[in-house]
Design a protein around this motif. Structure first.
Motif, mmCIF file in Angstrom:
data_model
loop_
_atom_site.group_PDB
_atom_site.id
_atom_site.type_symbol
_atom_site.label_atom_id
_atom_site.label_comp_id
_atom_site.label_asym_id
_atom_site.label_seq_id
_atom_site.Cartn_x
_atom_site.Cartn_y
_atom_site.Cartn_z
ATOM 1 N N ALA A 142 -2.656 -6.303 -13.009
ATOM 2 C CA ALA A 142 -2.307 -7.671 -12.621
ATOM 3 C C ALA A 142 -0.960 -8.069 -13.200
ATOM 4 C CB ALA A 142 -3.402 -8.637 -13.076
ATOM 5 N N ARG A 143 -0.719 -7.712 -14.464
ATOM 6 C CA ARG A 143 0.571 -8.040 -15.078
ATOM 7 C C ARG A 143 1.711 -7.310 -14.381
ATOM 8 N NH1 ARG A 143 -2.463 -7.677 -19.954
ATOM 9 N NH2 ARG A 143 -1.712 -5.555 -20.333
ATOM 10 N N ALA A 144 1.471 -6.062 -13.983
ATOM 11 C CA ALA A 144 2.523 -5.284 -13.328
ATOM 12 C C ALA A 144 2.870 -5.878 -11.965
ATOM 13 C CB ALA A 144 2.080 -3.829 -13.174
ATOM 14 N N PHE A 145 1.866 -6.220 -11.178
ATOM 15 C CA PHE A 145 2.128 -6.826 -9.865
ATOM 16 C C PHE A 145 2.855 -8.160 -10.024
ATOM 17 C CE2 PHE A 145 -1.334 -4.008 -8.265
ATOM 18 C CZ PHE A 145 -0.651 -3.465 -7.179
ATOM 19 N N LYS A 146 2.379 -8.970 -10.948
ATOM 20 C CA LYS A 146 3.008 -10.279 -11.176
ATOM 21 C C LYS A 146 4.446 -10.102 -11.653
ATOM 22 C CE LYS A 146 2.118 -14.762 -13.340
ATOM 23 N NZ LYS A 146 1.155 -15.551 -14.169
ATOM 24 N N ALA A 198 9.287 -0.536 -6.319
ATOM 25 C CA ALA A 198 9.766 -0.656 -7.702
ATOM 26 C C ALA A 198 8.654 -0.376 -8.711
ATOM 27 C CB ALA A 198 10.350 -2.049 -7.937
ATOM 28 N N LEU A 199 7.393 -0.532 -8.282
ATOM 29 C CA LEU A 199 6.252 -0.194 -9.135
ATOM 30 C C LEU A 199 5.962 1.309 -9.112
ATOM 31 C CD1 LEU A 199 3.826 -3.157 -8.303
ATOM 32 C CD2 LEU A 199 5.055 -2.756 -10.452
ATOM 33 N N GLU A 200 6.831 2.058 -8.440
ATOM 34 C CA GLU A 200 6.739 3.517 -8.327
ATOM 35 C C GLU A 200 5.599 3.961 -7.421
ATOM 36 O OE1 GLU A 200 6.747 5.053 -12.321
ATOM 37 O OE2 GLU A 200 8.777 4.341 -12.715
ATOM 38 N N LEU A 201 5.225 3.088 -6.489
ATOM 39 C CA LEU A 201 4.330 3.489 -5.413
ATOM 40 C C LEU A 201 5.200 4.110 -4.316
ATOM 41 C CD1 LEU A 201 2.105 0.318 -5.454
ATOM 42 C CD2 LEU A 201 1.326 2.638 -5.963
ATOM 43 N N PRO A 202 4.791 5.257 -3.762
ATOM 44 C CA PRO A 202 5.672 5.970 -2.839
ATOM 45 C C PRO A 202 5.810 5.293 -1.485
ATOM 46 C CG PRO A 202 3.577 7.113 -3.059
ATOM 47 C CD PRO A 202 3.562 6.003 -4.065
ATOM 48 N N SER A 203 6.988 5.414 -0.912
ATOM 49 C CA SER A 203 7.237 4.910 0.434
ATOM 50 C C SER A 203 6.595 5.849 1.454
ATOM 51 C CB SER A 203 8.738 4.810 0.695
ATOM 52 O OG SER A 203 9.000 4.461 2.038
ATOM 53 N N ALA A 204 5.860 5.268 2.395
ATOM 54 C CA ALA A 204 5.311 6.054 3.504
ATOM 55 C C ALA A 204 6.332 6.179 4.624
ATOM 56 C CB ALA A 204 4.025 5.426 4.024
ATOM 57 N N TRP A 205 7.122 5.134 4.833
ATOM 58 C CA TRP A 205 8.285 5.174 5.705
ATOM 59 C C TRP A 205 9.236 4.072 5.254
ATOM 60 C CZ3 TRP A 205 3.407 3.891 7.618
ATOM 61 C CH2 TRP A 205 3.213 2.564 8.002
#
Length: 258
Positions: free
Chosen positions: A229-233, A50-57
């Motif tokens: 930090a705010r985004a992860f939280k 959801a943070l727009e980090l890509p899925s590796a699998w």
């Protein structure tokens, strides 16, 4: 990917038993794994995506485990559930330059290892791994090789634009009872004074003396520490100051210019 407890089809052919010796057996640290309960593993996977980090699998059941991988630029983080208790709750998975001659090269270095352990999805080879018991600790930590047979398993140099401003992983710090033993595995790379190895690709890998084996932390390069930090939280991931906890993995946020 984590596979402890799986029923695997063993295929020991010429690719694993060549007597040829290569100059290097480790290309990079491909991924690290945090093992949690299945609902939490999937929740963390979904939060990172959801943070727009890509899925590796994709997160899915790979009987009897469940697993999903997320790419932090030059390192994949795996969220998993369902491993054997003997495997522990953390994995460090290295990628070899080739499977051809890998087991023979490990033999020549005096490194104990499993045979080649391929995992098939139906008739399709998914990946092949080799366990490294010398660098593992029962019920705590597993070190292994893994060679993928699908393109998304390969990390990239940096992460694409994402809500947390993640760039990549600067360093992975491993606690180990036997730091000197890592010289045989990492050669021809040599450690710096603080036990840090620079591999052909991927993050730096630092090994440091400890009474037990574990992934101590990841130094995660971000564009802005406070914003990250705010985004992860905000995504529901445990965050305290500049430390983000993804299950048993601790990510220390580090500004890209520091």
């Amino acid at each position: 990917m984590i596979t402890a407890g799986l029923t695997l089809v063993l295929a020991l052919g010429a690719a694993g038993t060549s007597s040829a010796s290569s100059a290097r057996v480790v290309s990079d640290l491909n991924h690290v794994t945090s093992v949690t309960g299945e609902p939490e593993a999937q929740r963390l996977y979904n939060a990172l995506v959801a943070l727009e980090l890509p899925s590796a699998w994709p997160f899915a059941s790979y009987n009897p485990i469940s697993s999903g991988g997320v790419r932090l630029g030059n390192l994949n983080v795996e969220l998993g559930a369902g491993t054997s208790p003997l495997a522990g709750d953390q994995f460090a998975t290295f990628e070899p330059p080739t499977l051809n001659g890998l087991t023979a090269d490990l033999d020549s270095r005096g490194i104990r290892h499993s045979p080649l352990l391929p995992l098939y999805n139906g008739n399709e080879l998914f990946y092949t791994r080799v366990e490294l018991p010398t660098y593992s600790q029962t019920s705590r930590f597993t070190a292994q090789f893994c060679a993928y047979n699908f393109p998304s398993g390969k990390p990239t140099r940096v992460a694409p634009t994402n809500k947390a401003g993640v760039i990549n992983v600067a360093r992975v710090i491993l606690n180990t009872r036997k730091p000197e033993s890592w010289r045989k595995l990492m050669a021809p790379s040599k450690p710096s004074a603080d036990g840090t190895y620079r591999l052909p690709s991927g993050p730096l890998v630092q090994v440091r003396k400890s009474r037990s084996d574990a992934i101590a932390s990841l130094e995660l390069r971000v564009r802005n520490v406070a914003r990250a930090a705010r985004a992860f939280k905000g995504a529901g991931i445990k965050t305290k100051g500049s430390t983000v906890s993804i299950g048993t993995l601790h990510l220390r946020l580090k500004a890209s210019g520091s």
